[in-house]
Design an enzyme around this catalytic site. Structure first.
Site, mmCIF file in Angstrom:
data_model
loop_
_atom_site.group_PDB
_atom_site.id
_atom_site.type_symbol
_atom_site.label_atom_id
_atom_site.label_comp_id
_atom_site.label_asym_id
_atom_site.label_seq_id
_atom_site.Cartn_x
_atom_site.Cartn_y
_atom_site.Cartn_z
ATOM 1 C CD GLU A 1 16.354 -14.172 4.580
ATOM 2 O OE1 GLU A 1 15.723 -14.849 5.449
ATOM 3 O OE2 GLU A 1 16.818 -13.050 4.800
ATOM 4 C CG ASP B 1 -1.953 1.010 1.272
ATOM 5 O OD1 ASP B 1 -2.821 0.961 0.392
ATOM 6 O OD2 ASP B 1 -1.946 1.877 2.177
HETATM 7 C C1 NOJ Z 1 -4.398 3.009 -0.840
HETATM 8 C C2 NOJ Z 1 -5.533 2.080 -0.630
HETATM 9 O O1 NOJ Z 1 -5.779 1.379 -1.817
HETATM 10 C C3 NOJ Z 1 -6.695 2.924 -0.190
HETATM 11 O O2 NOJ Z 1 -7.903 2.223 -0.195
HETATM 12 C C4 NOJ Z 1 -6.383 3.470 1.170
HETATM 13 O O3 NOJ Z 1 -7.406 4.346 1.581
HETATM 14 C C5 NOJ Z 1 -5.071 4.224 1.166
HETATM 15 N N1 NOJ Z 1 -4.042 3.561 0.438
HETATM 16 C C6 NOJ Z 1 -4.574 4.424 2.570
HETATM 17 O O4 NOJ Z 1 -4.088 3.214 3.076
#
Ligand code: NOJ
Length: 556
Positions: A269, A207
Site C-alpha cells: 500500500e 527477527d
Molecule cells: C535473532 C537476533 O539476531 C538475536 O540477536 C536475538 O538474540 C534473537 N533473534 C532473539 O530475538
C-alpha cells in the site's frame, strides 16, 4: 533491467549499541549514527539496517522489546530517529529497522497484564501459557530447550503466591513468545508496521522469521547435537544439506507464510519500494525460498552461505544452490558473512575446530584462529561475495577487518547465552564490541569518553578508520574499491558463469559485469592467465602468481 533497489543493494548492518556514542555514556546512540553517516556514504553502501533501538530492558541487547513504537532512552528519542532517517535519506542511504515479532519483553504491558490475569483469560491468550505436567503441574509442558540454553518454559507465580502456569520462550525467560494464532497479535503488528512505514522507513529486517508459529499440540522434540542454536548448521561444515532435516516443531512451520503475505500486502500500500527481509535459519535453500515467494518477503538472509567454510568446492555448491533456489521464486539471492550473532568472519574462517553458531569463542575455546590467516581469508572471502549477483549484507566493523574480541573478561560478558549456560558457551559478545574510529581518541573515537559498554581490546588502534582511510592497502580501502566497482559495473544484477580449467581449490567465475573473479582457497599458489589485468586484489599479488587465501578481480 529492473529498478527495484533491493535486488542488488549492499545493506550495512548497524548495531546501535556499538556503532557511535554521541553522549559519552559508553552506549552507542541514534545521534552517534547520524554523525557518522558521511563515513558510510563514503564507503558506498546503499542502505543501513539498524538492530533494535526500541524501548527495552536490554536483557537481550534490545531484542526484548517493551514498546515497539518508541525509542529506548539509551539510544535517544523518536526525534533523534527522525533526524537520523532524514540525514540518511539526504545522503541516498535507505533505512531498514528491526522488527521483533516472535516475542516481546516480559516488561511489555501485554505480558504484565497476562501475568496479572487468570489462566484462560484473553490477556494470557496473546502469549503461550500452558499448565505444567506432573501431579501438581511442576514439570514444564514439553521438553523444548531454549536457543540460549536451559528450558524453553518458565513457571509463573499466581497472585496468592502459589505456583501457576508456565509460559513459552524460545529465547530468554524475559522474552515470552507471542501466540500468533491470536488475531489481537496480528492486528497489533499491523499497527507497528504502519507506525514505522508512516515515519518513512524503507523496510524491516524480521527477527526469527521462522519461529512465529509452533506445531499444533507443542510435541516434544530433541534437536540433533550438531545443529546451530538458531536452527542452522555448524560454522565449519558446508552450510547446505542435501535433504531437509526433520523440522523442529518451533521452526519453519507452514503457518508463518500467511502472516508474511498479510504484511506484504500492507507494505504494497506504501509507495517507494519498502522491503521485508527474513532472518530465517531454514535448511535447505529450496525451503528457505518459500519466505521470498512473490507475495511474501523480498529477501531472506542466506545463512547457508554464511556457514560455508573457506573451501572452494563448498562455495561453488552453495552459490549455485542459492542462485537456483531464489531464482525459482523470482527473488534475488542474498549473501552475508558476518552479523551480531556469529563469530566475525575475520576470525571464523580460520577456526581449526568445530564451533557451533551462537556458542561464540573465548580464551578457553579450542581451535582458536590465527589472526593473520583469518584476516587474509576474510578479505578474500568478501572479495568473492561482493562480486556475486544479488544483494549483500555487511556487518559494521568488517570493513575495518575487525576480528572477534576473544579475550573479553568473564565479568564483562553480557549475552544471556553466557549466563544461561553457566559460562559453557561464550555467546555473542565478541562480535559486538564498539568499533574503533580514531586510533588516538578515548574509546578509539567510539564516543567522546573512554566508556564502552563492552571493553575494547587494547590492540585495536591499527584497525581504527582514521588509520585505514588513506592507506590504499587497508581493508577499508579494499571494501571501498569493491563497492565502487560493484556499483559502477552493476555486479548485483549480473549473471555468473563458472570458468573451467582451474583446480578444485579455486573459485573462478566471470560476471556479465565485466570481471573475472578468481579466489584461491587452497594452500598452493597458482598462475593467473597470461596478460591478466588485475583490477583489485584482496592481498598483494606479484608476477601474475595468485597466492593462497587471495582473490583477484581481473578485467574480463
Ligand atoms: C535473532 C537476533 O539476531 C538475536 O540477536 C536475538 O538474540 C534473537 N533473534 C532473539 O530475538
Amino acid at each position: 533491467m529492473t529498478t527495484e533497489w533491493w535486488r542488488s543493494a549492499v545493506i550495512y548492518q548497524i548495531y546501535p549499541r556499538s556503532f557511535a556514542d554521541a553522549n559519552g555514556d559508553g552506549m552507542g546512540d541514534l545521534a552517534g549514527i547520524t554523525s557518522r553517516l558521511p563515513s558510510l556514504q563514503a564507503l558506498g553502501i546503499d542502505a543501513i539496517w539498524l538492530s533494535p533501538f526500541f524501548t527495552s530492558p536490554q536483557r537481550d541487547a534490545g531484542y526484548d522489546v517493551a514498546d515497539y513504537c518508541d525509542v529506548d532512552p539509551l539510544f535517544g528519542t523518536l526525534a533523534d530517529f527522525d533526524a537520523m532517517l532524514a540525514e540518511a535519506h539526504a545522503r541516498g542511504i535507505r533505512v531498514i529497522v528491526d522488527l521483533v515479532p516472535n516475542h516481546s519483553s516480559d516488561q511489555h504491558v501485554w505480558f504484565q497484564a497476562a501475568l496479572a490475569a487468570p489462566a484462560g483469560s484473553p490477556e494470557r491468550a496473546r502469549y503461550i501459557f500452558r499448565d505444567g505436567l506432573g501431579a501438581n503441574g511442576e514439570l514444564p509442558p514439553n521438553n523444548w530447550e531454549s536457543v540460549f540454553g536451559g528450558g524453553m518454559w518458565t513457571r509463573t507465580t499466581d497472585a496468592d503466591g502459589t505456583p501457576g502456569q508456565w509460559y513459552l520462550h524460545i529465547f530468554d525467560t524475559t522474552q515470552p513468545d507471542f501466540d500468533w494464532t491470536n488475531e489481537d497479535v496480528r492486528e497489533e503488528f499491523r499497527r507497528i508496521l504502519r507506525f514505522w512505514l508512516d515515519r518513512g522507513v524503507d523496510g524491516f529486517r524480521v527477527d526469527v522469521a521462522h519461529g512465529l508459529i509452533k506445531a499444533d499440540g507443542l510435541p516434544d522434540y530433541t534437536p540433533p547435537a550438531e545443529g546451530g542454536s538458531m536452527g542452522g548448521g555448524t560454522a565449519l561444515e558446508p552450510g547446505i544439506t542435501a535433504e531437509a532435516p526433520a523440522t523442529p516443531p518451533y521452526w519453519a512451520q507452514d503457518g508463518v507464510h500467511e502472516i508474511y503475505r498479510d504484511w506484504r500486502s500492507l507494505l504494497d500500500e506504501y509507495s517507494g519500494d519498502r522491503i521485508l527481509a527474513a532472518e530465517a535459519w531454514v535448511d535447505p535453500l529450496e525451503k528457505l525460498a518459500r519466505w521470498v515467494r512473490p507475495d511474501e518477503m523480498h529477501q531472506s538472509f542466506n545463512f547457508a552461505y554464511l556457514e560455508t567454510p573457506w573451501n572452494a568446492a563448498a562455495l561453488r555448491t552453495v552459490i549455485d544452490a542459492s542462485i537456483a533456489a531464489f531464482r525459482s521464486v523470482g527473488a534475488p539471492s542474498t549473501w552475508v558473512l558476518s552479523n551480531h550473532d556469529v563469530v566475525r568472519h575475520a576470525s571464523r574462517l580460520a577456526l581449526t575446530a568445530e564451533n557451533l553458531q551462537g556458542h561464540g569463542i573465548g580464551p578457553k575455546t579450542t581451535g582458536l584462529p590465527d589472526p593473520v590467516v583469518g584476516l587474509r581469508r576474510a578479505r578474500a572471502a568478501t572479495s568473492v561475495m561482493l562480486a556475486l549477483p544479488g544483494s549483500s549484507y555487511l556487518y559494521q566493523g568488517e570493513e575495518l577487518g575487525l576480528p572477534e574480541a576473544i579475550d573479553l573478561p568473564d565479568d564483562a560478558r553480557q549475552d544471556p547465552t553466557w549466563f544461561r549456560t553457566n559460562g559453557e558457551r561464550y555467546g555473542r559478545d565478541g562480535c559486538r564490541v564498539p568499533i574503533p574510529w580514531e586510533a588516538d581518541a578515548p574509546s578509539y573515537g567510539f564516543g567522546p569518553s573512554a566508556r564502552s559498554w563492552l571493553p575494547q581490546p587494547a590492540d585495536w588502534a591499527h584497525f581504527a578508520r582514521d588509520q585505514q582511510v588513506d592507506d590504499p592497502d587497508s581493508t577499508l580501502s579494499l571494501y571501498t574499491d569493491l563497492l565502487r566497482l560493484r556499483r559502477e559495473h552493476a555486479l548485483g544484477l549480473s549473471e555468473l558463469t563458472w570458468l573451467p580449467g582451474y583446480g578444485d581449490d579455486i573459485v573462478a567465475f566471470q560476471t556479465s559485469g565485466g570481471f573475472v573473479v578468481i579466489g584461491n582457497a587452497g594452500s598452493e599458489a597458482i598462475s593467473l592467465p597470461d596478460g591478466a589485468e588485475i583490477v583489485v586484489a584482496s592481498s598483494p599479488v606479484s608476477d601474475s602468481i595468485l597466492p593462497p587465501d587471495t582473490t583477484v578481480w581481473l578485467r574480463a
